[in-house]
Design an enzyme around this catalytic site. Sequence first.
Site, PDB file in Angstrom:
ATOM      1  N   GLN B  70     -13.217  27.845 -27.905  1.00 36.08           N
ATOM      2  CA  GLN B  70     -11.927  27.360 -27.408  1.00 36.08           C
ATOM      3  C   GLN B  70     -10.836  28.384 -27.702  1.00 36.08           C
ATOM      4  OE1 GLN B  70     -14.050  25.412 -29.105  1.00 36.08           O
ATOM      5  NE2 GLN B  70     -13.470  23.261 -28.970  1.00 36.08           N
ATOM      6  N   LYS B  71      -9.836  28.385 -26.843  1.00 32.29           N
ATOM      7  CA  LYS B  71      -8.749  29.352 -26.977  1.00 32.29           C
ATOM      8  C   LYS B  71      -8.177  29.343 -28.391  1.00 32.29           C
ATOM      9  CE  LYS B  71      -5.859  31.300 -23.473  1.00 32.29           C
ATOM     10  NZ  LYS B  71      -5.765  31.092 -22.041  1.00 32.29           N
TER      11      LYS B  71
END
Lengths: 183, 185
Positions: B70-71
């Site tokens: 995830q970012k």
Amino acid sequence: MATAASRFGFKSSTSPHHAASAADILKLKKPSKDFLCPNYISNPVQFVEFQIRDMKSNHVFFDVGRPIETLDWTQSNMVDPENMTRTIEYAFPKEILSFESIGTNLVFAIHYFKDKMIKSFDFSFGFCIPNSVNTWENVYKVPKLDEKTIKDMVANPNKTVSDSYYFVNDKLIMHNKAYYTYY
Amino acid sequence: MGLLSILRKLKAREKEMRILILGLDNAGKTTILKCINGEDTSEISPTLGFNIKTLEHNGFKLNIWDVGGQKSIRSYWRNYFEQTDGLVWVVDSADRPDRMEDCRRELAALLQEERLAGATLLIFANKQDLPSARTKEQIAEILKLADIQTHHWHIESCSAVTGDRLLKGMDWIVGDIADRVFMLD
Ligand SMILES: Nc1nc2c(ncn2[C@@H]2O[C@H](COP(=O)(O)OP(=O)(O)O)[C@@H](O)[C@H]2O)c(=O)[nH]1
Ligand SMILES: [Mg+2]
């Protein structure tokens, strides 16, 4: 750094008298007689689940903690109440002693770690992301045990003992003991 | 790499390899890791930290790291670069065009990392079972793999759902690392 290590054996050895570092524990050839650190109440590392499976059949024959947040440590009459929360007793069918390879899977959560590393002298986790949930599965070959040893282990419940040590920045923060019964 | 450093590496690490699996979130990294390891892949939740598997493969001890993509946690990736022998980059071959661009950019950034300079690169063009999946040639083009001069690389199309060609890819990366790092054996 955070580190985890295990010592597994059939009989206990006496433990070092002073506070233990990873280097001290590396020297231990057998499980320790006593706990080597206090039972800290708040701990940055929390075990969420522990699983053991036979790699060949994929059969999970031990699994604790799935629906709950902490390991379900078993109360036992051989353990004093203070150490109850860090002692576990396993009872396994004796077939486990002749499996070719087994996988042990540990799920652990990291709480208030910030920029700290988790390491193990057997295995180094390195950096752990704050507020993360992490898993480590170790698949290993079961050492070939002879008939007599297996018989011995089955005949002597709770004489097979293992210790798991966890370090943060080379300070022992957790020491768990397990006793094994084979039937 | 000089002879001495090879010897040192051999001695210190005793046929252990560290393999890092990275890629955008939802690419199939955790599914691939579980599939390789013979586990059930039907229930997989997003990775909020790392998953490590320590296993033996062709006489080598592999430590395979799957780190969440995830970012919000990509910025932690660099904490895992040290001593990495192999990087497995996983691509969702059916992903949206804008995500493919993210994917190209993140990979290009990784290849600039000094601490990954010695790592062998395997790209998995995953999710080939989906009808909309791009071919590995199309993925290679989008990621501009032909421009890579700094790393040994190889692309394999695969499906973590069927298990197709996963082992082929793993054999390649383990073989390449073995040739580079353990060639004195
Ligand atoms: N159709 C298909 N779905 C896949 C494949 N690999 C993974 N998935 C699915 O993609 C989703 C994300 O997978 P996951 O392993 O969690 O991705 P990660 O975020 O990279 O670890 C899950 O719903 C998987 O079931 C594949 O090869 N084909
Ligand atoms: Mg994942």
